[in-house]
Design an enzyme around this catalytic site. Structure first.
Site, PDB file in Angstrom:
ATOM      1  CE  LYS A 111       0.031 -46.329  31.423  1.00  0.00           C
ATOM      2  NZ  LYS A 111      -1.360 -46.988  31.531  1.00  0.00           N
TER       3      LYS A 111
HETATM    4  N1  GLU Z   1      -2.874 -49.313  28.799  1.00  0.00           N
HETATM    5  C1  GLU Z   1      -4.075 -49.847  29.344  1.00  0.00           C
HETATM    6  C2  GLU Z   1      -4.363 -49.559  30.771  1.00  0.00           C
HETATM    7  O1  GLU Z   1      -4.021 -48.247  31.107  1.00  0.00           O
HETATM    8  C3  GLU Z   1      -4.050 -51.371  29.429  1.00  0.00           C
HETATM    9  C4  GLU Z   1      -2.932 -51.943  30.116  1.00  0.00           C
HETATM   10  C5  GLU Z   1      -2.449 -53.589  29.983  1.00  0.00           C
HETATM   11  O2  GLU Z   1      -3.394 -54.215  29.294  1.00  0.00           O
HETATM   12  O3  GLU Z   1      -1.805 -54.074  30.283  1.00  0.00           O
HETATM   13  O4  GLU Z   1      -5.177 -49.887  31.608  1.00  0.00           O
END
Ligand code: GLU
Length: 421
Positions: A111
């Site tokens: 993240k």
């Molecule tokens: N931000 C989204 C999540 O928390 C998508 C993450 C992604 O597609 O890598 O799942």
């Protein structure tokens, strides 16, 4: 923001770790693996110098936490928000590892975040922040290493800038370096709706268990960003009765059902659902406690906590947001018989279609929207069944079942790989 919403009984990382501990204990996880999996592989902190439109120099803090690469490249979104902290990114990175494992896609978890307020930034400033952030973490990302995507307050345009910055540095276009891109730059059909669609798919499965129809199901949605608005539209079009919607500025409630197409038009103009004429105004924290069948929090973390959990009237909770419920609230909801579809299962549609996007970019061959949607449905239903069956078998709630299933899968990969010394 009201006191109830901001007050956190545990930080995001602490919430993740508390659940991890419960699941690890039930799994009898080896002590060494417990230590290894509980903390991230790598945490990157950057300070991003940016020239502002007025000529001054500003420095923004940015993070990228890579929790695990055990099952494949790490994967996860980048959020832009004034509230971002390293602890939050650390917790969410671990949740991405579990999320990818629950839906069984070949990624680890990561993240990222930049501490900034996009509402106060011009487009040029946003672009310069994005590009410099990408340049600062460039050595650690890439299609085989770590693949960023959109998250809170980041969108397709920001992903296009990230992909371009990465590509300029490596001197050729690498569309698979980032997902959630515009369709014309290697994005996938269905990616924009994917998280909302995934929420609906798991909600449909939950209804089946209760023998309910979509038409007789009253839904309340907190959050009207990408996840909340797409979930509202798709569920409305599928026959669900959406009776309440709220965002950061306020909410609207109508027990006869809200015309979501009209609400989308209103929100497009007004940049908020507040003030929509097709219902009564309602406070965005209060909306969580209204009588409904399905509650879909799709905004931010810890909105359901020990202070309001006993007043939640929904029978089914579908967690569109990441970490919207705190561990103490979990206990209360579980005792009250609320059927919880946990975040790492409910909102996994986004990363699942990100996986499809990454596959398509690497193949250079793009799928139809119905192909994407069919494959997404298949994966989400399988994951839903895996989690619910696992929970029944081990006599744990869906949240702990999802964690156990995920930790077990990651631990298995780690055991096969062994430790490189
Ligand atoms: N931000 C989204 C999540 O928390 C998508 C993450 C992604 O597609 O890598 O799942």
């Amino acid at each position: 923001m009201s006191a109830i919403e901001t007050e956190k009984e545990l930080s995001v990382y602490e919430s993740m770790a508390a659940r991890f501990d419960v699941a690890a204990r039930k799994l009898n996880l080896d002590d060494g693996l417990y230590k290894y999996m509980r903390c991230p592989n790598r945490e990157i902190i950057v300070h991003i110098p940016v020239e502002m439109d007025n000529g001054t120099l500003e420095v923004f803090d940015g993070y990228r936490v890579q929790h695990s690469i055990a099952r494949g490249p790490s994967k996860g979104g980048v959020r832009f928000s004034p509230q971002v902290t390293l602890d939050e990114i650390r917790g969410l990175a671990a949740e991405m590892t579990w999320k990818c494992a629950v839906v069984n896609i070949p990624f680890g978890g990561a993240k990222g975040g930049v501490v900034c307020d996009p509402e106060k930034l011009s487009r040029g400033e946003l672009e310069r922040i994005t590009r410099r952030y990408t340049a600062e973490i460039l050595d650690y990302i890439g299609p085989e290493r770590d693949v960023p995507a959109p998250d809170m307050n980041t969108d397709e345009q920001i992903m296009a800038w990230m992909m371009d910055t990465y590509s300029m540095h490596v001197r050729h276009t690498v569309t698979a370096s980032v997902t959630g891109k515009p369709l014309d730059l290697g994005g996938s059909r269905g990616r924009r709706e994917a998280t909302g669609r995934g929420c609906m798919i798991v909600c449909d499965q939950a209804l089946k268990r209760f023998g309910r129809s979509r038409e007789s199901t009253r839904v309340i949605i907190q959050g009207f960003g990408n996840v909340g608005s797409q979930a509202a539209r798709l569920m409305y079009e599928a026959g669900y009765k959406i009776i309440g919607v709220a965002d950061l500025h306020g909410g609207v409630f109508n027990s006869r059902g809200i015309d979501i197409h009209a609400l989308l038009e209103h929100a497009h103009e007004a940049k908020t659902v507040k003030g929509f004429a097709g219902g009564e105004p309602i406070d965005r924290a209060e909306i969580l406690e209204q009588d409904c069948d399905v509650l879909l929090p799709a905004a931010t973390e810890s909105v359901i906590n020990s202070r309001n959990a006993s007043r939640i009237k929904a029978r089914i909770l579908v967690e569109g947001a990441n970490s919207p419920t705190t561990p103490p609230a979990d206990e209360i909801l579980f005792d009250r018989g609320v059927f919880v579809v946990p975040d790492i299962l409910a909102n996994a549609g986004g990363v699942t279609v990100s996986y499809f996007e990454w596959v398509q970019d690497r193949q250079g061959y793009f799928w139809t929207e119905s192909d994407v949607n069919d494959k997404l449905k298949h994966i989400q239903i399988a994951a839903f069944n895996d989690v619910v069956r696992y929970g029944e078998k081990h006599n744990v709630n869906n949240r702990i079942a999802a964690y156990m299933l995920a930790i077990d899968r990651v631990a298995f990969s780690l055991k096969l790989r062994g430790i490189y010394a």
